[in-house]
Design a protein around this motif. Structure first.
Motif, PDB file in Angstrom:
ATOM      1  N   ALA A   8       0.826  -1.212   0.000  1.00 40.96           N
ATOM      2  CA  ALA A   8       0.000   0.000   0.000  1.00 40.96           C
ATOM      3  C   ALA A   8       0.856   1.257   0.000  1.00 40.96           C
ATOM      4  CB  ALA A   8      -0.923  -0.011   1.206  1.00 40.96           C
ATOM      5  N   PHE A  37      -6.580   2.234  -3.479  1.00 35.32           N
ATOM      6  CA  PHE A  37      -6.358   2.929  -2.214  1.00 35.32           C
ATOM      7  C   PHE A  37      -6.550   4.414  -2.467  1.00 35.32           C
ATOM      8  CE2 PHE A  37      -2.412   5.265  -2.629  1.00 35.32           C
ATOM      9  CZ  PHE A  37      -1.847   4.686  -3.751  1.00 35.32           C
ATOM     10  N   ALA A  47      -7.989   3.824   4.950  1.00 37.03           N
ATOM     11  CA  ALA A  47      -8.357   2.420   4.982  1.00 37.03           C
ATOM     12  C   ALA A  47      -9.673   2.217   5.719  1.00 37.03           C
ATOM     13  CB  ALA A  47      -7.259   1.598   5.651  1.00 37.03           C
TER      14      ALA A  47
END
Length: 81
Positions: A8, A37, A47
């Motif tokens: 990520a 993301f 998140a």
């Protein structure tokens, strides 16, 4: 968990992101490109998770790095001072 955080973080330029990616690389973990993301300037990666453990880390001067898998909290890495 380190591998998930590094995947990520690998597209970001922030020093903490670089440290996570470097740590995963040093451990020989395979890193792919992240799929979906959202990076929120000044707030990190969105998140949708705010864990009590993250709040505790922040109170002690550490930066929490939260990891979610399929929208569910998977854990937190203790950040850096």
């Amino acid at each position: 968990m380190l591998r998930l955080a590094a995947v990520a973080e690998r597209v970001l330029e922030h020093p903490l992101a670089r440290a996570v990616v470097d740590g995963a690389t040093e451990h020989g973990l395979p890193l792919s490109d992240p799929a979906d993301f959202e990076s929120v300037t000044g707030q990190g990666i969105d998140a949708g998770v705010l864990a009590p453990a993250a709040e505790q880390l922040a109170r002690t001067g550490r930066t929490p790095i939260l990891v979610a898998v399929d929208g569910r909290p998977a854990g937190a890495l203790e950040g850096f001072r």
